[in-house]
Write an enzyme that holds these catalytic residues in place. Structure first.
Site, PDB file in Angstrom:
ATOM      1  N   GLU A   1      -4.894   1.846   3.240  1.00 35.73           N
ATOM      2  CA  GLU A   1      -4.895   0.523   4.086  1.00 35.73           C
ATOM      3  C   GLU A   1      -4.982   0.781   5.635  1.00 35.73           C
ATOM      4  OE1 GLU A   1      -3.174  -2.723   6.540  1.00 35.73           O
ATOM      5  OE2 GLU A   1      -2.434  -0.525   6.314  1.00 35.73           O
TER       6      GLU A   1
ATOM      7  N   ASP B   1      -0.234   4.373   1.035  1.00 28.67           N
ATOM      8  CA  ASP B   1      -0.576   5.220   2.344  1.00 28.67           C
ATOM      9  C   ASP B   1       0.270   5.108   3.315  1.00 28.67           C
ATOM     10  OD1 ASP B   1      -2.168   2.944   2.344  1.00 28.67           O
ATOM     11  OD2 ASP B   1      -3.285   4.168   4.093  1.00 28.67           O
TER      12      ASP B   1
ATOM     13  N   HIS C   1       0.878  -1.319  -0.096  1.00 31.87           N
ATOM     14  CA  HIS C   1      -0.076  -0.195   0.005  1.00 31.87           C
ATOM     15  C   HIS C   1       0.993   1.269   0.034  1.00 31.87           C
ATOM     16  CE1 HIS C   1       0.438   0.739   4.319  1.00 31.87           C
ATOM     17  NE2 HIS C   1       0.308  -0.576   4.746  1.00 31.87           N
TER      18      HIS C   1
ATOM     19  N   ASP D   1       6.481   0.207   6.160  1.00 31.42           N
ATOM     20  CA  ASP D   1       5.080   0.038   6.206  1.00 31.42           C
ATOM     21  C   ASP D   1       4.275   1.189   5.253  1.00 31.42           C
ATOM     22  OD1 ASP D   1       2.407  -0.902   6.494  1.00 31.42           O
ATOM     23  OD2 ASP D   1       2.228   0.153   8.645  1.00 31.42           O
TER      24      ASP D   1
END
Ligand SMILES: [Zn+2]
Length: 501
Positions: free
Chosen positions: A204, A136, A134, A170
């Site tokens: 996400e 974001d 992802h 992340d």
């Protein structure tokens, strides 16, 4: 010998014989335990070694740093000041840095938010696979943090062998890692065996309602169904599994579900000088205390059993003798898991009272009281099981129980026998040969939960090395990835794309 001594001797002989039998049992049992431990074969699959791919690691790191500098912080509605512009800028950066991917893999913007690529495979009749990540991130600042970032969260600083910043792990290392790998292989005119899709979510971190869900709906409309899907989740873990000497690649087969309820109780109100025997606050507190004392039952989910099956042969003798004999020690193992919050969450549905609300003034009895309790569902337990458990444990008709939002049930448990897991395990053995491979249960939620309905299997793993002391960096201060570690991620995704059959 007198007549009195005879029975005494007989009793002595019987006791001796019983002791002998007991000793024999202990020896036999010990022998069985040891035998089972020493004869346990390793379950690690063999994989032909591959030469370490030469990469310009600095350039690869620089492109991740560029991606980190764009503040793609997501909000549920996607309408925060500058949010849309940040995502547009991020996609432009990807188009600039990965020109072959964008020219050849038909990029598609779903719901003006998520980004999907399609790479036509050689075998058109084989079910496709999907690699996810992802775009974001969560905000850079961390509420109540005790210190500041070493380098600004969106600075994209490369220092001391690390790329620093929000999203390095992340989950931009996933987005950038997959695109780097695809760009490399396109330059070599590679064509995957199966059609391979990439899907990069845009929200996400705020539940995926604009991104992942819409991607799933788009695939459903086209009738696309995947053999397997890979999303974030676990990693190559160092010092995370007690007793294990080397690192372990944990591949998430399942993730826990999410369910929140509200408990409420009405009261008559009135003056605090003449309180009734029980007040809404007392009634509700009792109910919460009972829920904490009587937790949902603990039981190893299949995924955890399979994790033990994979890790036990790799353990030192002391642990192996326990873990290889789970037929005997299972209650002991489960009880030791319940001893710490982190491991308890792997074997049962957790109960977390998180909010309470009652009263407005110190001398006024409240008209009511309410509390929020958040449950994380273990595979095997459903939200209906939780409601039945709550009713039984509270056993008080004065307390009303209702779901705050529709539950997210625990995911299915994907198979380890299938092509997907085997391909991931083989690739890990090639790129991270020091790490043993094992299944794992992911405790948090990922975008991949929505993809279950269009995939046979879903796996959760990111090819980066994580040390136990680094775990707090996720969504915390000083998120970073080593330059070499990020390059290994690219090597992993490239090898994975080559290994897909
Ligand atoms: Zn993530």
């Amino acid at each position: 010998m007198t007549d009195e001594q005879k029975p005494k001797r007989r009793v002595g002989r019987v006791v001796l014989r019983l002791l002998g039998v007991l000793l024999l049992c202990v020896v036999v049992l010990g022998g069985v335990l040891v035998y089972r431990a020493v004869t346990l074969p390793s379950r690690q699959i063999a994989a032909a070694p591959v030469p370490r791919l030469a990469l310009d690691e600095t350039a690869v790191a620089q492109r991740l740093a560029d991606a980190v500098r764009i503040q793609t912080v997501s909000t549920p509605a996607g309408d925060a000041a500058g949010e849309k512009e940040a995502f547009t800028e991020f996609r432009s950066l990807l188009a600039k840095n990965y020109p072959r991917v964008h020219a050849q893999l038909s990029p598609q913007l779903i719901n003006d938010c998520a980004l999907v690529f399609r790479w036509e495979g050689a075998n058109a009749s084989a079910k496709p696979v999907l690699l996810m990540s992802h775009m974001d991130v969560v905000p850079g600042e961390v509420p109540f943090a005790s210190r500041k970032w070493t380098h600004p969260p969106f600075g994209g600083v490369i220092a001391d062998g690390y790329i620093w910043g929000r999203g390095t792990w992340d989950d931009k290392a996933g987005v950038i890692g997959i695109l780097e790998a695809a760009e490399l292989l396109l330059a070599e005119n590679h064509k995957p065996a199966r059609t391979t899709y990439f899907s990069f979510g845009c929200d996400e971190e705020v539940l995926g309602q604009r991104g992942a869900i819409k991607v799933v709906e788009a695939f459903e409309k086209q009738g696309v169904r995947f053999a397997w899907v890979l999303d974030e989740g676990f990693a190559v873990t160092h010092n995370l599994i007690p007793g294990l000497q080397g690192p372990a690649t944990l591949i998430g087969l399942a993730e826990k579900g999410y369910f929140t309820i509200e408990l409420s109780v009405d009261g008559a109100g009135g003056h605090s000088s003449t309180p009734p025997r029980e007040t809404p606050i007392g009634i509700l507190s009792n109910a919460i205390a009972r829920l904490e004392q009587q937790q949902m039952p603990a039981r190893m989910p299949r995924t955890m059993v399979q994790m033990f099956d994979a890790l036990t042969p790799e353990m030192p003798f002391g642990q192996k003798i326990i873990l290889a004999n789970r037929w005997l020690f299972d209650p002991l193992i489960t009880r030791s898991f319940l001893g710490s919050a982190a491991t308890a969450a792997s074997v049962r549905t957790t109960t977390a009272p998180t909010m309470m609300n009652a009263g407005v003034k110190e001398n006024v009895l409240p008209q009511g009281a309410s509390a929020i309790v958040n449950f994380r569902l273990r595979p095997g337990d459903t939200s209906a099981d939780v409601l039945a458990h709550v009713d039984r444990v509270i056993a008080d008709p004065r307390i009303k129980v209702k779901a705050v939002a529709p539950p997210t049930e625990a995911s299915r448990e994907s198979t380890i026998a299938g092509e997907g897991f085997q391909t991931l395990a083989r690739t890990s053995r090639q790129i991270f040969p020091d790490a043993v491979v094992a299944p794992g249960l992911v405790l948090g939620a990922t975008d991949s939960r929505f993809f279950e309905r269009i995939a046979d299997d879903v796996y959760r793993f990111m090819p980066i090395r994580i040390h136990a002391q680094d775990v707090v960096r996720f969504h915390g201060i000083d998120e970073r990835i080593s330059v070499e570690g990020h390059a290994d991620g690219v090597r992993f995704y490239r090898q994975l794309l080559l290994n897909i059959r």
